[in-house]
Design a protein around this motif. Structure first.
Motif, PDB file in Angstrom:
ATOM      1  N   ALA A 176       6.758  -7.506  58.067  1.00 53.94           N
ATOM      2  CA  ALA A 176       7.996  -7.135  58.769  1.00 53.94           C
ATOM      3  C   ALA A 176       7.891  -5.719  59.348  1.00 53.94           C
ATOM      4  N   ALA A 177       7.244  -4.803  58.625  1.00 49.50           N
ATOM      5  CA  ALA A 177       7.095  -3.431  59.112  1.00 49.50           C
ATOM      6  C   ALA A 177       6.252  -3.409  60.390  1.00 49.50           C
ATOM      7  N   LEU A 178       5.177  -4.180  60.420  1.00 48.12           N
ATOM      8  CA  LEU A 178       4.340  -4.252  61.622  1.00 48.12           C
ATOM      9  C   LEU A 178       5.100  -4.910  62.776  1.00 48.12           C
ATOM     10  N   ALA A 179       5.869  -5.933  62.469  1.00 47.64           N
ATOM     11  CA  ALA A 179       6.645  -6.610  63.518  1.00 47.64           C
ATOM     12  C   ALA A 179       7.707  -5.671  64.092  1.00 47.64           C
ATOM     13  N   ARG A 180       8.367  -4.907  63.234  1.00 50.92           N
ATOM     14  CA  ARG A 180       9.367  -3.942  63.720  1.00 50.92           C
ATOM     15  C   ARG A 180       8.725  -2.869  64.591  1.00 50.92           C
ATOM     16  N   ALA A 181       7.450  -2.575  64.322  1.00 50.45           N
ATOM     17  CA  ALA A 181       6.732  -1.578  65.125  1.00 50.45           C
ATOM     18  C   ALA A 181       6.284  -2.147  66.466  1.00 50.45           C
ATOM     19  N   GLY A 182       6.575  -3.443  66.708  1.00 47.07           N
ATOM     20  CA  GLY A 182       6.297  -4.035  68.012  1.00 47.07           C
ATOM     21  C   GLY A 182       5.075  -4.922  68.072  1.00 47.07           C
ATOM     22  N   PHE A 183       4.418  -5.168  66.948  1.00 44.59           N
ATOM     23  CA  PHE A 183       3.232  -6.015  66.938  1.00 44.59           C
ATOM     24  C   PHE A 183       3.626  -7.483  66.775  1.00 44.59           C
ATOM     25  N   ALA A 184       2.855  -8.362  67.393  1.00 41.58           N
ATOM     26  CA  ALA A 184       3.130  -9.799  67.321  1.00 41.58           C
ATOM     27  C   ALA A 184       3.016 -10.267  65.870  1.00 41.58           C
ATOM     28  N   PRO A 185       3.888 -11.202  65.449  1.00 41.38           N
ATOM     29  CA  PRO A 185       3.846 -11.673  64.057  1.00 41.38           C
ATOM     30  C   PRO A 185       2.474 -12.195  63.631  1.00 41.38           C
ATOM     31  N   ALA A 186       1.788 -12.932  64.504  1.00 41.84           N
ATOM     32  CA  ALA A 186       0.470 -13.473  64.134  1.00 41.84           C
ATOM     33  C   ALA A 186      -0.516 -12.342  63.858  1.00 41.84           C
ATOM     34  N   LEU A 187      -0.474 -11.293  64.691  1.00 36.49           N
ATOM     35  CA  LEU A 187      -1.353 -10.141  64.485  1.00 36.49           C
ATOM     36  C   LEU A 187      -0.969  -9.416  63.199  1.00 36.49           C
ATOM     37  N   ALA A 188       0.323  -9.267  62.960  1.00 32.26           N
ATOM     38  CA  ALA A 188       0.790  -8.590  61.739  1.00 32.26           C
ATOM     39  C   ALA A 188       0.288  -9.323  60.497  1.00 32.26           C
ATOM     40  N   ARG A 189       0.395 -10.661  60.509  1.00 25.97           N
ATOM     41  CA  ARG A 189      -0.081 -11.440  59.355  1.00 25.97           C
ATOM     42  C   ARG A 189      -1.587 -11.281  59.169  1.00 25.97           C
ATOM     43  N   ARG A 190      -2.330 -11.305  60.274  1.00 29.48           N
ATOM     44  CA  ARG A 190      -3.786 -11.194  60.177  1.00 29.48           C
ATOM     45  C   ARG A 190      -4.198  -9.844  59.581  1.00 29.48           C
ATOM     46  N   ILE A 191      -3.538  -8.773  60.005  1.00 29.09           N
ATOM     47  CA  ILE A 191      -3.875  -7.440  59.489  1.00 29.09           C
ATOM     48  C   ILE A 191      -3.528  -7.338  58.010  1.00 29.09           C
ATOM     49  N   VAL A 192      -2.333  -7.785  57.665  1.00 33.49           N
ATOM     50  CA  VAL A 192      -1.872  -7.668  56.273  1.00 33.49           C
ATOM     51  C   VAL A 192      -2.716  -8.522  55.330  1.00 33.49           C
ATOM     52  N   ASP A 193      -3.199  -9.658  55.818  1.00 32.88           N
ATOM     53  CA  ASP A 193      -3.939 -10.588  54.952  1.00 32.88           C
ATOM     54  C   ASP A 193      -5.439 -10.321  54.908  1.00 32.88           C
ATOM     55  N   GLU A 194      -5.916  -9.288  55.590  1.00 33.44           N
ATOM     56  CA  GLU A 194      -7.341  -8.977  55.495  1.00 33.44           C
ATOM     57  C   GLU A 194      -7.703  -8.712  54.048  1.00 33.44           C
ATOM     58  N   GLU A 195      -8.892  -9.175  53.677  1.00 32.91           N
ATOM     59  CA  GLU A 195      -9.288  -9.120  52.257  1.00 32.91           C
ATOM     60  C   GLU A 195      -9.444  -7.695  51.758  1.00 32.91           C
TER      61      GLU A 195
END
Length: 200
Positions: A176-195
């Protein structure tokens, strides 16, 4: 009055332009040019930012002198135009510098567009600056956005930059923090879920 003596700071509500009880000095092209140069020596500015500063200055003087601010609009425009012709304000250069700075700090394209629009930079100029920045090196717009999202997550300690024991509980908040900063949800999930925390 000794010219080496510092001038007294006026009390709140007192006119800073008053000198020994005289009324505020009149607005002239020279006074507006001095104000423009003083502002541009301290700050990078778009054409619209400079216009707003000079209009506010004119309005403040007009209140003190009982004059109409609209009578000085053409004078302000002339000073802004001269600053542009002299290269003191250049929206393309201003946008380019802001895009570089905001991208390094993890600014999304959407957030950058909003910030520059608020400073009076037109949409086409912002798009051109974003495209020029993405064209540096071998990165395209998608890679540039991803690099910015990663920089933002690193700066805010989100996703893989968070302590491993807190990651699962904080996952949705980080996305949600990445999405509020203007990043696409799919990109936000990919960044957050990196191992693991990616190498810098």
């Amino acid at each position: 009055m000794n010219p080496d003596e510092p001038r007294a700071i006026p009390a709140p509500g007192q006119d800073a332009d008053r000198d020994g009880g005289k009324t505020a000095r009149p607005i002239t092209p020279a006074s507006l040019e001095r104000a423009a140069l003083a502002y541009l020596e301290r700050y990078g500015a778009s054409t619209e930012m400079l216009r707003r500063v000079l209009l506010r200055r004119a309005e403040a003087r007009c209140r003190l002198r009982g004059e109409a601010p609209e009578d000085f609009a053409a004078m302000v425009e002339a000073v802004v135009a001269r600053a542009g012709r002299a290269g003191l304000v250049d929206d393309a250069s201003f946008a380019d510098a802001k895009v570089r700075s905001l991208r390094r700090r993890g600014g999304s394209a959407r957030a950058i567009q909003a910030k520059l629009a608020a400073k009076g930079v037109d949409r086409d100029t912002v798009r051109a600056a974003l495209a020029a920045h993405a064209g540096e090196g071998q990165e395209g717009p998608e890679e540039d956005e991803e690099a910015a999202a990663r920089a933002y997550a690193r700066r805010r300690r989100l996703g893989p930059w968070r302590r491993s024991q807190d990651r699962v509980e904080a996952r949705q908040r980080d996305i949600a923090a990445l999405a509020r900063a203007g990043f696409a949800p799919a990109l936000a999930r990919r960044i957050v879920d990196e191992e693991d925390e990616p190498a810098p």
